[in-house]
Design a protein around this motif. Structure first.
Motif: not given
Length: 283
Positions: A142-144, A242-246, A250-251, A274-276
């Protein structure tokens, strides 16, 4: 308007779905259900998968799992729930949970009691993130935001919905080697993820995992991919939970207009991800 009466394939599959829904506790075989549709097993398997978005076996598993979860919530033991669901024993119930739910039936029933979640906050190219694991499986990424609290109580609250009885421990030393493999240009090893999810959420998240790195799809395309083209709004809700980003990407889902749209961890971060990925995929 669809002329369903003139479409025998639709009627065959609809009858099959009705039969499975009414008789899943008998765990009918593929031959049994194909017989009901007056088709060979091979043709029935192919047609059912095309129309329903999942195989007959997977559909039967979803029905069985939903029923078993309801019986466990009502207080039945694992053996009793397995028996009522038409399974041959708790081993079958265990396999069903692990395959579709990502957790064991005992873990589901105990709400995390006896489990230890280890967590730490690390830096990524997209800002700080909370990493949580159960054993060797990632249960949260989870991003903070920079100002978000990361004290023990605040972190425990983040896990409370899915794992209210689990023991929550900070352990950056143990998680550091794992964290070092997540955001890297090196060849990435498959990472194991453990999630609690409804069958619908799981179908959506599985569809996300099939989106190639550096590419995007629309919510409508995800809905169509899981065999539920009218469920784009529900798909959006599942993606947002979604609890597990990246790692569950989901992005990579955008609006059909081409706009990036909302993202649980911020539109700017979604654009950067998305750019990365596009740059990485183009190497």
């Amino acid at each position: 308007m669809y002329e369903t009466e003139a479409n025998p394939t639709y009627q065959q599959i609809a009858r099959s779905i009705e039969f499975l829904t009414e008789n899943f506790r008998q765990q009918p075989s593929l031959a049994d259900v194909a017989d009901r549709a007056n088709l060979s097993e091979y043709h029935f398997q192919r047609l059912f998968s095309d129309w329903a978005g999942v195989s007959p076996k997977k559909f039967l598993q979803y029905l069985t799992l939903d029923f078993a979860k309801e019986r466990l919530r009502s207080g039945l033991t694992l053996a009793e729930a397995a028996d009522e669901a038409g399974l041959s024993g708790t081993g079958r119930l265990h396999d069903l949970f692990v395959a579709l739910e990502g957790i064991t039936p005992g873990q589901f029933k105990q709400a995390g009691d006896g489990l230890t979640i280890r967590y730490a906050v690390f830096e990524s190219p997209f800002g700080p993130y909370l990493l949580g694991t159960i054993g060797d499986k990632i249960c949260r990424l989870e991003f903070l935001e920079e100002a978000e609290p990361t004290d023990a109580m605040s972190i425990a609250n983040r896990f409370a919905t899915d794992w209210p009885e689990a023991t929550i421990l900070p352990d950056s030393a143990m998680l550091r080697p794992l964290a070092d493999t997540i955001f890297t240009d090196a060849e990435r090893k498959p990472l194991r993820v453990l999630v609690k999810a409804s069958p619908f959420q799981l179908k959506v998240w599985e569809a996300l995992l099939r989106i190639p790195e550096g590419q995007v799809v629309s919510y409508d395309q995800i809905a169509a991919a899981i065999g539920m083209p009218a469920a784009s709004r529900a798909v959006g809700t599942a993606i947002g939970s979604n609890p597990v980003g990246y790692l569950i990407p989901c992005h990579r889902v955008i609006r059909k207009t081409g706009l990036f749209g909302n993202y649980r961890w911020g539109a700017t971060r979604k654009t950067a991800l998305l750019g990365w990925e596009a740059a990485y995929a183009g190497k």
